[in-house]
Design an enzyme around this catalytic site. Structure first.
Site, PDB file in Angstrom:
ATOM      1  N   PHE A 198       0.824  -1.202   0.000  1.00 12.50           N
ATOM      2  CA  PHE A 198       0.000   0.000   0.000  1.00 12.50           C
ATOM      3  C   PHE A 198       0.858   1.252   0.000  1.00 12.50           C
ATOM      4  CE2 PHE A 198      -2.658  -3.330   1.588  1.00 12.50           C
ATOM      5  CZ  PHE A 198      -3.877  -3.092   0.989  1.00 12.50           C
ATOM      6  N   CYS A 199       0.214   2.354  -0.326  1.00 13.34           N
ATOM      7  CA  CYS A 199       0.861   3.662  -0.383  1.00 13.34           C
ATOM      8  C   CYS A 199       1.618   3.954   0.904  1.00 13.34           C
ATOM      9  CB  CYS A 199      -0.208   4.728  -0.610  1.00 13.34           C
ATOM     10  SG  CYS A 199       0.426   6.410  -0.692  1.00 13.34           S
ATOM     11  N   PRO A 200       2.844   4.438   0.855  1.00 11.52           N
ATOM     12  CA  PRO A 200       3.607   4.783  -0.345  1.00 11.52           C
ATOM     13  C   PRO A 200       4.576   3.692  -0.798  1.00 11.52           C
ATOM     14  CG  PRO A 200       4.698   5.730   1.546  1.00 11.52           C
ATOM     15  CD  PRO A 200       3.528   4.939   2.072  1.00 11.52           C
TER      16      PRO A 200
END
Lengths: 131, 76
Positions: free
Chosen positions: B13-15
């Site tokens: 998941f981000c980042p």
């Protein structure tokens, strides 16, 4: 250096706050900002080498989600902030004294202890984020 | 002839995908193509923003089978 500055104060021991701090530091650092991170209070113990502090408490539902899903760990994001974005990550000298820590006790990407006076001076003109 | 590096960042998941892309760019020569695969829609939106901000070239950004394939050319 003319690049915009971001100063991040990290004092929390909970995963949600530590994750957001790490995200701001890492993405800011790799996006052309001059990032300085100031680690103090309950956040500092997670950066001690050779100790295994209990996992950061989730704080809320989102913290639980971060633990159960494959989100990057806040420690790896801080390391990437330093290694990929050249963020400067400093421990608070007061917190170092209270915990009886030496600079060599901390993760290798953590730089020399910094006093609050110097940190605040460096933060002049910066975006300042506190977690 | 440009090399093409493929980074499979699906499942994170981000980042995470952005940071993996940046690590790949740092290890590549100027002119190289780097393709990052991401299952995270936030990263699919954020990576092009980062590419534009720092001045690399976004070659393509496509979605298929639940994943985004973002191709970036290192320009500097």
């Amino acid at each position: 250096m003319n690049s915009p500055k971001i100063s991040v104060i990290v004092v929390s021991n909970n995963r949600e706050s530590l994750q957001m701090a790490a995200m701001v530091a890492s993405v800011g650092a790799v996006s052309g900002h001059q990032v300085t991170v100031f680690l103090s209070m309950n956040a500092l113990r997670y950066f001690v080498v050779g100790q295994d502090p209990p996992a950061a408490p989730a704080a809320g539902h989102f913290g639980e989600l971060l633990e159960s899903r494959n989100a990057p760990s806040f420690l790896s994001l801080f390391e990437q902030a330093a290694e990929l974005g050249e963020a400067k990550i400093h421990p608070c000298s007061m917190a170092m004294d209270l915990l009886g820590l030496k600079p060599e006790d901390l993760r290798p990407y953590v730089q020399a202890p910094l006093g609050l006076t110097r940190f605040l001076d460096d933060a002049t003109g910066a975006q300042v984020w506190s977690f | 002839m440009s090399e093409k590096k493929i980074i499979d960042a699906r499942g994170t998941f981000c980042p995470g995908p952005l940071m993996e892309l940046i690590a790949g760019i740092k290890q590549s020569e100027v002119g190289a193509l780097i393709e990052v695969l991401s299952s995270d829609e936030g990263s699919a939106n954020d990576i092009p923003e980062w590419v534009a901000k720092v001045g690399h070239e976004l070659v393509s950004n496509t979605q298929s089978d639940g994943a985004w394939r973002i191709v970036v050319r290192k320009t500097k």
